[in-house]
Design an enzyme around this catalytic site. Structure first.
Site, mmCIF file in Angstrom:
data_model
loop_
_atom_site.group_PDB
_atom_site.id
_atom_site.type_symbol
_atom_site.label_atom_id
_atom_site.label_comp_id
_atom_site.label_asym_id
_atom_site.label_seq_id
_atom_site.Cartn_x
_atom_site.Cartn_y
_atom_site.Cartn_z
ATOM 1 C CG ASP A 68 -5.494 -3.699 -11.193
ATOM 2 O OD1 ASP A 68 -5.709 -3.497 -9.852
ATOM 3 O OD2 ASP A 68 -5.242 -4.551 -11.796
ATOM 4 C CB ILE A 69 -1.165 -5.366 -13.395
ATOM 5 C CG1 ILE A 69 -0.179 -5.721 -14.754
ATOM 6 C CG2 ILE A 69 -1.425 -6.536 -12.794
ATOM 7 C CD1 ILE A 69 1.412 -6.141 -14.008
ATOM 8 C CG ASN A 99 -10.679 -5.589 -1.754
ATOM 9 O OD1 ASN A 99 -11.974 -5.761 -1.710
ATOM 10 N ND2 ASN A 99 -10.085 -5.633 -2.951
ATOM 11 C CD GLU A 126 -4.750 -10.390 -5.581
ATOM 12 O OE1 GLU A 126 -4.153 -9.844 -6.371
ATOM 13 O OE2 GLU A 126 -5.867 -10.967 -6.319
ATOM 14 C CB VAL A 127 -1.093 -5.432 -2.997
ATOM 15 C CG1 VAL A 127 -0.052 -4.802 -2.805
ATOM 16 C CG2 VAL A 127 -1.180 -6.377 -4.138
ATOM 17 C CG HIS A 130 -4.570 -1.280 -2.935
ATOM 18 N ND1 HIS A 130 -4.141 -1.866 -2.059
ATOM 19 C CD2 HIS A 130 -5.577 -1.989 -3.687
ATOM 20 C CE1 HIS A 130 -4.483 -3.363 -2.140
ATOM 21 N NE2 HIS A 130 -5.424 -3.227 -3.242
ATOM 22 C CG HIS A 188 -9.407 -1.682 -6.363
ATOM 23 N ND1 HIS A 188 -8.544 -2.504 -7.261
ATOM 24 C CD2 HIS A 188 -8.943 -2.045 -5.061
ATOM 25 C CE1 HIS A 188 -8.248 -3.530 -6.565
ATOM 26 N NE2 HIS A 188 -8.478 -3.083 -5.132
#
Ligand code: 5GP
Length: 126
Positions: free
Chosen positions: A39-40, A97, A105-106, A110, A112
């Site tokens: 993750d960024i 999420n 958000e994206v 995905h 985490h």
């Protein structure tokens, strides 16, 4: 059609661009089903994202629309990634999420992977 509340799949989303190689990522694991990368903006000492290679907005879409082989392959890749990161013995958390209340958000499904320290309560207060 996507079944989540987050709308139609947008092929311009940031993770779709990472999958196409248009944006770089710090890759941890890749196989035919999934790509895992750091993750960024990490929220734990280890914070890795795992995404399927298909176009799914969220878990809701993935679980209902993906072929069974892809679903099994994806979750296998999540477990493989955690193993590769050395997280199995100390333990780790997997989170996804879905939609607005969760703060997704994206709009590309995905999960985490968090680890590297004791992670505390499952859902922060507030
Ligand atoms: P969400 O809130 O959708 O569950 O999580 C999206 C995650 O993607 C966030 O933790 C955010 O830091 C991460 N992220 C957003 N843009 C990028 C990017 O360009 N590269 C990487 N590696 N992570 C990103």
């Amino acid at each position: 059609m996507p079944v989540s509340g987050t709308g139609a799949y947008d092929p311009g989303n940031i993770f779709a661009r990472i999958l196409r190689g248009e944006i770089p990522c710090k890759k941890v694991h890749e196989d035919q089903f999934a790509l895992a990368f750091h993750d960024i903006n990490p929220q734990a000492p280890v914070h890795v994202l795992v995404i399927p290679k298909g176009a799914y907005v969220s878990l809701a879409d993935f679980a209902t629309m993906a072929p069974a082989e892809d679903v099994a392959g994806f979750w296998g890749a999540v477990a493989d990634t955690a193993r590769q990161l050395g997280l199995v013995v100390p333990g780790y958390r997997v989170l996804t999420n879905i939609g607005a209340d969760a703060g997704q958000e994206v709009p590309h499904f995905h999960v985490h992977i968090f680890g590297g320290r004791p992670l505390g309560r499952m859902v922060p207060a507030g």
